[in-house]
Scaffold this active site. Sequence first.
Site, mmCIF file in Angstrom:
data_model
loop_
_atom_site.group_PDB
_atom_site.id
_atom_site.type_symbol
_atom_site.label_atom_id
_atom_site.label_comp_id
_atom_site.label_asym_id
_atom_site.label_seq_id
_atom_site.Cartn_x
_atom_site.Cartn_y
_atom_site.Cartn_z
ATOM 1 N N GLY A 27 42.371 34.579 44.085
ATOM 2 C CA GLY A 27 41.412 34.719 45.177
ATOM 3 C C GLY A 27 40.333 33.651 45.154
ATOM 4 O O GLY A 27 39.820 33.269 46.203
ATOM 5 N N ASP A 138 32.035 26.690 35.323
ATOM 6 C CA ASP A 138 32.550 27.304 34.103
ATOM 7 C C ASP A 138 32.362 26.592 32.774
ATOM 8 O O ASP A 138 31.886 25.483 32.696
ATOM 9 C CB ASP A 138 34.015 27.697 34.308
ATOM 10 C CG ASP A 138 34.277 29.090 33.762
ATOM 11 O OD1 ASP A 138 33.324 29.723 33.277
ATOM 12 O OD2 ASP A 138 35.432 29.541 33.808
ATOM 13 N N HIS A 162 31.694 31.554 34.739
ATOM 14 C CA HIS A 162 32.595 32.673 35.025
ATOM 15 C C HIS A 162 32.753 33.634 33.854
ATOM 16 O O HIS A 162 33.357 34.688 34.000
ATOM 17 C CB HIS A 162 33.974 32.146 35.448
ATOM 18 C CG HIS A 162 33.961 31.504 36.797
ATOM 19 N ND1 HIS A 162 34.301 32.173 37.944
ATOM 20 C CD2 HIS A 162 33.594 30.259 37.198
ATOM 21 C CE1 HIS A 162 34.184 31.361 38.985
ATOM 22 N NE2 HIS A 162 33.746 30.193 38.558
ATOM 23 N N ARG A 271 45.617 38.662 31.796
ATOM 24 C CA ARG A 271 46.019 37.429 31.151
ATOM 25 C C ARG A 271 46.116 37.766 29.667
ATOM 26 O O ARG A 271 45.303 38.535 29.173
ATOM 27 C CB ARG A 271 44.906 36.391 31.356
ATOM 28 C CG ARG A 271 45.362 35.083 31.851
ATOM 29 C CD ARG A 271 44.231 34.167 32.230
ATOM 30 N NE ARG A 271 42.914 34.522 31.773
ATOM 31 C CZ ARG A 271 42.460 34.331 30.532
ATOM 32 N NH1 ARG A 271 43.232 33.808 29.599
ATOM 33 N NH2 ARG A 271 41.223 34.675 30.220
ATOM 34 N N ASP A 370 34.155 40.791 28.918
ATOM 35 C CA ASP A 370 34.703 40.086 30.076
ATOM 36 C C ASP A 370 33.562 39.706 31.008
ATOM 37 O O ASP A 370 32.668 40.525 31.255
ATOM 38 C CB ASP A 370 35.678 41.018 30.828
ATOM 39 C CG ASP A 370 36.827 40.260 31.478
ATOM 40 O OD1 ASP A 370 36.659 39.067 31.782
ATOM 41 O OD2 ASP A 370 37.888 40.876 31.675
ATOM 42 N N LEU A 374 38.395 40.747 37.450
ATOM 43 C CA LEU A 374 38.819 40.881 38.840
ATOM 44 C C LEU A 374 39.905 41.929 39.006
ATOM 45 O O LEU A 374 40.066 42.491 40.095
ATOM 46 C CB LEU A 374 39.301 39.525 39.366
ATOM 47 C CG LEU A 374 38.215 38.452 39.402
ATOM 48 C CD1 LEU A 374 38.779 37.135 39.899
ATOM 49 C CD2 LEU A 374 37.054 38.890 40.289
ATOM 50 N N ALA A 376 39.960 44.899 37.895
ATOM 51 C CA ALA A 376 39.321 46.171 38.253
ATOM 52 C C ALA A 376 39.053 46.229 39.753
ATOM 53 O O ALA A 376 39.311 47.243 40.411
ATOM 54 C CB ALA A 376 38.011 46.331 37.472
ATOM 55 N N LYS A 377 38.555 45.123 40.302
ATOM 56 C CA LYS A 377 38.230 45.107 41.733
ATOM 57 C C LYS A 377 39.500 45.105 42.582
ATOM 58 O O LYS A 377 39.543 45.728 43.648
ATOM 59 C CB LYS A 377 37.348 43.898 42.047
ATOM 60 C CG LYS A 377 35.965 44.012 41.414
ATOM 61 C CD LYS A 377 35.009 42.936 41.895
ATOM 62 C CE LYS A 377 33.594 43.262 41.400
ATOM 63 N NZ LYS A 377 32.602 42.298 41.898
ATOM 64 N N GLU A 378 40.525 44.389 42.114
ATOM 65 C CA GLU A 378 41.788 44.355 42.865
ATOM 66 C C GLU A 378 42.411 45.753 42.923
ATOM 67 O O GLU A 378 42.908 46.183 43.968
ATOM 68 C CB GLU A 378 42.770 43.364 42.211
ATOM 69 C CG GLU A 378 42.372 41.904 42.425
ATOM 70 C CD GLU A 378 43.066 40.932 41.477
ATOM 71 O OE1 GLU A 378 42.799 39.727 41.563
ATOM 72 O OE2 GLU A 378 43.875 41.377 40.623
HETATM 73 P P1 ADQ Z 1 40.116 35.850 33.751
HETATM 74 O O1 ADQ Z 1 39.788 35.940 32.312
HETATM 75 O O2 ADQ Z 1 41.367 35.146 34.063
HETATM 76 O O3 ADQ Z 1 38.946 35.189 34.607
HETATM 77 P P2 ADQ Z 1 40.181 38.252 35.567
HETATM 78 O O4 ADQ Z 1 38.867 38.300 36.221
HETATM 79 O O5 ADQ Z 1 40.701 39.593 35.240
HETATM 80 O O6 ADQ Z 1 40.176 37.412 34.221
HETATM 81 O O7 ADQ Z 1 41.191 37.546 36.529
HETATM 82 C C1 ADQ Z 1 42.557 37.529 36.255
HETATM 83 C C2 ADQ Z 1 43.338 37.216 37.539
HETATM 84 O O8 ADQ Z 1 44.690 36.953 37.194
HETATM 85 C C3 ADQ Z 1 43.335 38.382 38.494
HETATM 86 O O9 ADQ Z 1 43.132 37.926 39.794
HETATM 87 C C4 ADQ Z 1 44.730 38.986 38.330
HETATM 88 O O10 ADQ Z 1 45.262 39.511 39.509
HETATM 89 C C5 ADQ Z 1 45.561 37.815 37.890
HETATM 90 N N1 ADQ Z 1 46.637 38.252 36.997
HETATM 91 C C6 ADQ Z 1 46.524 38.835 35.800
HETATM 92 N N2 ADQ Z 1 47.731 39.122 35.295
HETATM 93 C C7 ADQ Z 1 48.635 38.703 36.200
HETATM 94 C C8 ADQ Z 1 50.060 38.707 36.249
HETATM 95 N N3 ADQ Z 1 50.811 39.187 35.276
HETATM 96 N N4 ADQ Z 1 50.653 38.176 37.329
HETATM 97 C C9 ADQ Z 1 49.907 37.674 38.326
HETATM 98 N N5 ADQ Z 1 48.563 37.635 38.328
HETATM 99 C C10 ADQ Z 1 47.940 38.145 37.274
HETATM 100 C C11 ADQ Z 1 37.645 34.619 34.334
HETATM 101 C C12 ADQ Z 1 36.698 35.521 33.555
HETATM 102 C C13 ADQ Z 1 36.536 36.846 34.265
HETATM 103 C C14 ADQ Z 1 36.059 36.613 35.687
HETATM 104 C C15 ADQ Z 1 36.903 35.586 36.389
HETATM 105 C C16 ADQ Z 1 36.331 35.184 37.735
HETATM 106 O O11 ADQ Z 1 37.172 35.720 32.227
HETATM 107 O O12 ADQ Z 1 35.625 37.668 33.563
HETATM 108 O O13 ADQ Z 1 36.123 37.829 36.388
HETATM 109 O O14 ADQ Z 1 37.047 34.410 35.618
HETATM 110 O O15 ADQ Z 1 35.017 34.731 37.615
#
Ligand code: ADQ
Length: 735
Positions: A27, A138, A162, A271, A370, A374, A376-378
């Site tokens: 996003g 970042d 981030h 991730r 963390d 995201l 959680a929001k999704e």
């Molecule tokens: P991330 O550590 O990457 O981001 P997160 O905010 O959860 O963590 O975002 C992960 C994204 O990857 C989500 O949009 C999720 O849908 C996607 N994703 C996870 N697993 C997936 C999978 N198996 N297949 C496809 N998509 C997958 C960093 C920070 C966070 C912060 C964000 C944004 O660590 O705390 O929220 O940046 O600022």
Amino acid sequence: MVSNRLPFTAERRPPPEGVRFRRSPGGLVAALEPALAQRGGVWVGWTGAAREDGDAVAGAPPPPAEHVQYRAVPLTAHEIALYYAGFANRTIWPLFHYFVGQTQIDSATWRAYERVNERFAQVAAEASDDEALVWVHDYQLLRVPHHLRRLAPRRRIAFFLHIPFPAADVLRVLPWSRDLIQGMLAADLVGVHIPSYADHVLTCAERLLGCEVDRAAGLVRFEGREVSVEAHPISIDVAEVERLAERVTPGAVDAAAAPDAPVAEILGVDRLDYTKGIHERLLAVERLLERHPGLRRRITFTQVMVPSRERVAEYGELKREIDETVGRINGRFSERGWSPIRYLVRSLPPAELVALYRQADVALVTPLRDGMNLVAKEYVAAQLDDDGVLILSEMAGAADELQEALLVNPFDVDEVADALHRALQMPRDERRARMSALRHRVRANDVRAWVDRFLDASERAGLRARSTVASPADALQRMLAPWLARRATVALFLDYDGTLTPIAARPEDAQLSDAARQTLDQAARTPNLDIVIVSGRALADVQQRVGVPGLTYVGNHGFEIEGPGISFRHPELERWRAALEAAASELEALAASGATIERKGASVAVHVRTVPEGERRRLERQAEAVLRRRRLRVTPGKGLVEGRPPVPWDKGHAVLHVLVHRHGADWPSRVSAVYIGDDRTDEDAFRSLEGIGRSIRVGPSPGGASYADYRLPDPEAVLVLLRWFASGAFAGAKS
Ligand code: ADQ
């Protein structure tokens, strides 16, 4: 836009395909790119491939979208190993997530980080002008605002972090903690996800840099500018998640997959990262099944995990550990036709991911730490019928906004197991009440709204920073005042060349201005102010150049001191006079090449400023050789080489000698000692006063490193500060 990665990844395919570029999912890219296209702009970042992989990869990102260009910052495999896998992901990432024990301290990776950040700043500077807003993203680029500010002082710069910003006591573990905060504070706006991170930035600026901070306004005064520090919680593309969720019938996926569908679906999506608490989460599921045997066969926990940072070794170990735990728990509880854990290790297309969200009864989002999270929001956005339970870690930034979730401590396996149990038993009315409140909140702060708000805030911060550039001396005055107020007397040590006067090509040309002399004259008569002039020049020379009676003068880097009640010559001096004289005579030969030889009695200097650039180094080497042969101590200065008696005595020793002689050994309880200097030899004094006095370096220091507490840009700013001392206003601060 400046981020570690461009919104594309370069992939090398076998011929004839060659290099292909794949758009990064997510996003954030989806929100940033339209914002960039709307205003027109450049995205600066790394392609994800090493420079050695062929110049095509390094230099040719995909053709720009309309009004958007991509500029690649090429990195070698070695740089990627040190900067990205090293400092960014083995040092900053663990430390900022409170994994202090896992934080690697390695100056080689730090140097690479600094170099690469400087390169990003150069590309960003070239890609923008003073009308542009440069938005830096970042933890990989914390030093970029600093370098960019140096290259382009009037650029508007905004920075967004981030990941969490840690508490000061954690950050200070890092030998380069000050550099990192200074790096960010060169921006006009520093954005973080939540207020507690903003608090930490303010506290670190205050405690580690000695900056003046206005907590209520969220402002830091740093190097004469006002920097805003604000919380801007990031969000997701809500409309897109909702659109994908519309296409899913809740429950349909499982009904198709297995006729005896489990009662409840629990979902984890992450991730692969040790901060996400995946292992602890698995243990909580195990605990749940242990304690509530009735739930066996009735629940399934699906963990989707996308591998990341495969260049970093720890991530491979973590993967093995999680694999083992999944296998162990499944081995322990599985029955015919049912396993408690379904485990998918891959990246899922958005539609499939959203289908899993929509269909899950409970989302288990339990990072150990963390920035936001995201997922959680999704999950919330996908619950179109306002059903489903979110279990959320208190350690995620998202917990600030998503208070209606079941909040848990992710380290406490029992508590998470209890929350799971509660979620599975939760009455429908309670589920809907909680989820509708959560959805309302997430929908109100869509990622596009976030981008707009952040850009607005950047504009405001940029305008304020431009209109409030205070004189650096004023800012310093405000910072020093409370500290000075604690003691009755101020001892102010001032270097001469480069501090009271600009550096001149020939030493004889460095004249004190009338304004400076008048101010010193006034300062000499100010009560409770003790002025000491410190110089590498001969004592008589500096006395004559300043010419203000009543001050203390330190000449020859401290070998000679003269002032009210003090007359000092270093006892070793006599023994070395002959060697100094002989060296000086021998050095006269260099005068033919344009160097100036200065005989200072207790030392001898060879000035090469007037020599053509190309010749300087050779002359310096010759001078050094002569001095060494006479067993003198060689010290390089600004455009000069000096020889002094080889005894451990420098400006630092001299400063302490004056203080002890005049005020007694316990002077720190009564005297505020402040030293202002511009040169490498002044660093000795800065170091001696570390923690017991305050020091100010004038102008830049080579390599950026200095023992000084504060900075002033030039002798003009020193004069402004000196006027303040001379006016006696520092004493007024006491009341
Ligand atoms: P991330 O550590 O990457 O981001 P997160 O905010 O959860 O963590 O975002 C992960 C994204 O990857 C989500 O949009 C999720 O849908 C996607 N994703 C996870 N697993 C997936 C999978 N198996 N297949 C496809 N998509 C997958 C960093 C920070 C966070 C912060 C964000 C944004 O660590 O705390 O929220 O940046 O600022």
